[in-house]
Design an enzyme around this catalytic site. Structure first.
Site, mmCIF file in Angstrom:
data_model
loop_
_atom_site.group_PDB
_atom_site.id
_atom_site.type_symbol
_atom_site.label_atom_id
_atom_site.label_comp_id
_atom_site.label_asym_id
_atom_site.label_seq_id
_atom_site.Cartn_x
_atom_site.Cartn_y
_atom_site.Cartn_z
ATOM 1 N N GLU A 1 15.191 -12.539 -9.085
ATOM 2 C CA GLU A 1 15.540 -11.200 -8.618
ATOM 3 C C GLU A 1 14.886 -10.158 -9.516
ATOM 4 O O GLU A 1 14.229 -10.467 -10.509
ATOM 5 C CB GLU A 1 17.058 -11.011 -8.602
ATOM 6 C CG GLU A 1 17.704 -11.048 -9.977
ATOM 7 C CD GLU A 1 19.222 -10.908 -9.923
ATOM 8 O OE1 GLU A 1 19.799 -11.046 -8.826
ATOM 9 O OE2 GLU A 1 19.829 -10.662 -10.983
ATOM 10 N N ASP B 1 20.715 -2.445 -15.086
ATOM 11 C CA ASP B 1 19.642 -2.292 -14.096
ATOM 12 C C ASP B 1 18.851 -0.998 -14.313
ATOM 13 O O ASP B 1 18.700 -0.180 -13.390
ATOM 14 C CB ASP B 1 20.204 -2.313 -12.672
ATOM 15 C CG ASP B 1 21.065 -3.527 -12.387
ATOM 16 O OD1 ASP B 1 20.893 -4.548 -13.069
ATOM 17 O OD2 ASP B 1 21.912 -3.449 -11.482
ATOM 18 N N HIS C 1 16.481 -7.635 -15.821
ATOM 19 C CA HIS C 1 16.376 -6.510 -14.888
ATOM 20 C C HIS C 1 15.613 -5.355 -15.539
ATOM 21 O O HIS C 1 16.145 -4.288 -15.817
ATOM 22 C CB HIS C 1 17.731 -6.036 -14.395
ATOM 23 C CG HIS C 1 17.594 -5.320 -13.081
ATOM 24 N ND1 HIS C 1 18.028 -5.856 -11.887
ATOM 25 C CD2 HIS C 1 17.023 -4.135 -12.766
ATOM 26 C CE1 HIS C 1 17.745 -5.016 -10.909
ATOM 27 N NE2 HIS C 1 17.122 -3.966 -11.420
ATOM 28 N N ARG D 1 26.730 -3.859 -19.762
ATOM 29 C CA ARG D 1 25.365 -4.117 -20.200
ATOM 30 C C ARG D 1 24.699 -2.781 -20.558
ATOM 31 O O ARG D 1 24.870 -1.794 -19.854
ATOM 32 C CB ARG D 1 24.595 -4.839 -19.100
ATOM 33 C CG ARG D 1 25.127 -6.229 -18.803
ATOM 34 C CD ARG D 1 24.572 -6.791 -17.506
ATOM 35 N NE ARG D 1 25.052 -6.045 -16.349
ATOM 36 C CZ ARG D 1 24.660 -6.285 -15.109
ATOM 37 N NH1 ARG D 1 23.773 -7.233 -14.861
ATOM 38 N NH2 ARG D 1 25.151 -5.581 -14.110
#
Length: 481
Positions: free
Chosen positions: A351, A176, A415, A445
């Site tokens: 999202e 993120d 993201h 990630r």
């Protein structure tokens, strides 16, 4: 993320944190499969000495350390070198990377130079060129044995040249990501999944990979004490002038995912690293009945909006008007619902909405499908005029705009965020991804960045996610480290 899936993800993460460090994202010199080509050249010769250059290309796996060896057959002795650390034992010469050029991706090239002595009668090309012990191919033709000049014509540089390339990842455990270039520095914040908010900064984009994380804030509020996700910081106008507003998602501990809500901090001045104070819980004024995740900020037609996602059986994207950077002025409205097949892999998800604006046009780029799958990807909405709160004012692209690349070993890219090069001439995307199709929705990630371009119709062209270790040109206008 779907709430039931999130609980299982947290359990998986807890196991992962205890028992594993995740997928390897850098290839060491010792473990990499080597392969190379090398071109050897003599630039000038003078009585007793000459200048040589080797252009080395890595044809094997990405390296984070390298050694090039060769043998001289006529008594030549290296006296000094540059762009590498040279040593010689008998006839064998070893040139090792310096710290600033240790990374050598597949297909990347480095040019190393040296001064050496010769016997004024013969100066044949070296033999047995090898990179990390593997023989190189390439041109190694000798030059004339006749001196061509009376003295050296060049001198080695006294300092390393500025880095012109970088490699991903920018942060190995960096889901993120949000990245901004401001006043000579790159600033990066990512999910911590605990009760801390951290940020790192660097003069160069590649330098973020080794920059330390600085603690900005510790979460203590009962309704937002931990599990910090999806940070973003925006420089916005407020009643007290321009400030950095740091948005994030957090909930009650321990791992009460149903309580995840959006919160915001405010900086004391114009330093992105703060100090910050808590400003507000950005709750929906009339529909605070489910978790809300992934804050984003839209500025359009002089108005301010909060973007996010919530749960109503699937995971749609919402928009909510703001009267200032921390206060809602209305309830959320659904902006986009996951309906395409590529938006529903592992769960119906829209999202991570992020705004991209250029030449008077506004786009929202969002993440689709479940983050635990390799098919997590990016979709896009295009504003077509009218009230931004109405979904009819936005057109969804029927195909994803950025997705997995099996050939490049990139899975679940999503993201994202956007930033511009230091000189403002280039547009860049930052995102997270996994290096394996079995990678999950967890801290393994990694943060990656690459430049993107624009189509003739004015829409962005994000291209294909590049492999880890690939040598990428640094953003235009980037200063030396």
């Amino acid at each position: 993320m779907r709430l039931t899936r999130l609980r299982s993800v947290i359990a998986a993460v807890a196991v992962c944190v205890v028992g594993s460090v995740g997928a390897v994202t850098a290839v060491t010199a010792a473990s990499a499969a080597a392969g190379c080509s090398a071109t050897y050249r003599i630039g000038s010769q003078w009585p007793g000495g000459f200048t040589g250059t080797v252009d080395l290309t890595n044809l094997g796996d990405p390296l984070d350390g390298w050694a090039l060896t060769w043998s001289f057959t006529a008594g030549q002795q290296v006296s000094q070198g540059w762009s590498a650390v040279f040593s010689q034992s008998g006839t064998q010469v070893t040139a090792r990377n310096q710290s600033w050029n240790a990374g050598l991706g597949t297909g990347a090239q480095v040019s190393i130079g040296f001064n050496a002595s010769w016997n004024n009668s013969t100066n044949p090309a070296p033999t047995n060129l090898a990179l990390n012990g593997v023989a190189c191919t390439g041109a190694t033709a000798p030059t004339s044995a006749v001196p061509t000049t009376g003295a050296p014509t060049t001198a080695p540089p006294t300092t390393a040249p500025p880095r012109t390339t970088f490699t991903n990842p920018l942060k190995t455990r960096g889901p993120d990501p949000w990245l901004t270039y401001y006043n000579g520095y790159y600033y990066l914040a990512t999910t911590t999944w605990n009760n801390t908010i951290t940020m790192r900064r660097s003069r160069t984009l590649g330098g973020l990979a080794t920059a330390p994380d600085t603690l900005l804030f510790t979460l203590t509020r009962p309704n937002g004490a931990g599990t910090m996700w999806a940070p973003e910081f925006h420089l916005l106008d407020g009643p007290n002038g321009r400030r950095w507003y740091f948005y994030y998602t957090a909930g009650r501990e321990p791992f009460d995912l149903g309580s995840q809500r959006i919160h915001v901090l405010e900086s004391a001045g114009l330093d992105p690293m703060g100090p910050y104070t808590f400003k507000a819980d950005l709750l929906d004024p009339t529909a605070d009945n489910t978790w809300e995740l992934d804050p984003g900020i839209l500025q359009l037609n002089g108005n301010l909006y909060l973007l996010g996602t919530f749960y109503n059986g699937s995971q749609p994207m919402f928009i909510r008007p703001l009267s200032n950077p921390w206060t809602a002025s209305g309830t959320r409205r659904i902006l986009s619902t996951p309906t395409y097949s590529w938006e529903t892999v592992g769960g119906a998800v829209n999202e991570g909405a992020e705004v991209l604006q250029r030449n008077g046009r506004t786009f929202i780029v969002y993440s689709a499908s479940h983050c635990s799958t390799p098919d997590y990807k990016l979709g896009m909405l295009t504003y077509n005029g009218g009230d931004p709160l109405n979904s009819s004012s936005w057109v969804k692209s029927p195909q994803p705009v950025f997705q997995r690349s099996n050939a490049n070993g990139v899975y679940g890219p999503g993201h994202n965020g956007f930033f511009t090069s230091p000189d403002g001439t280039e547009d860049w995307i930052v995102y997270h991804a996994n290096s394996s199709a079995s990678g999950g929705c967890d801290m393994n990630r990694s943060t990656r960045a690459q430049k993107f371009t624009w189509n003739a119709d004015g829409t962005p062209n994000f291209g294909t996610p590049v492999p880890l270790g690939a040598q990428l040109a640094v953003p235009s206008g980037e200063p030396a480290a």
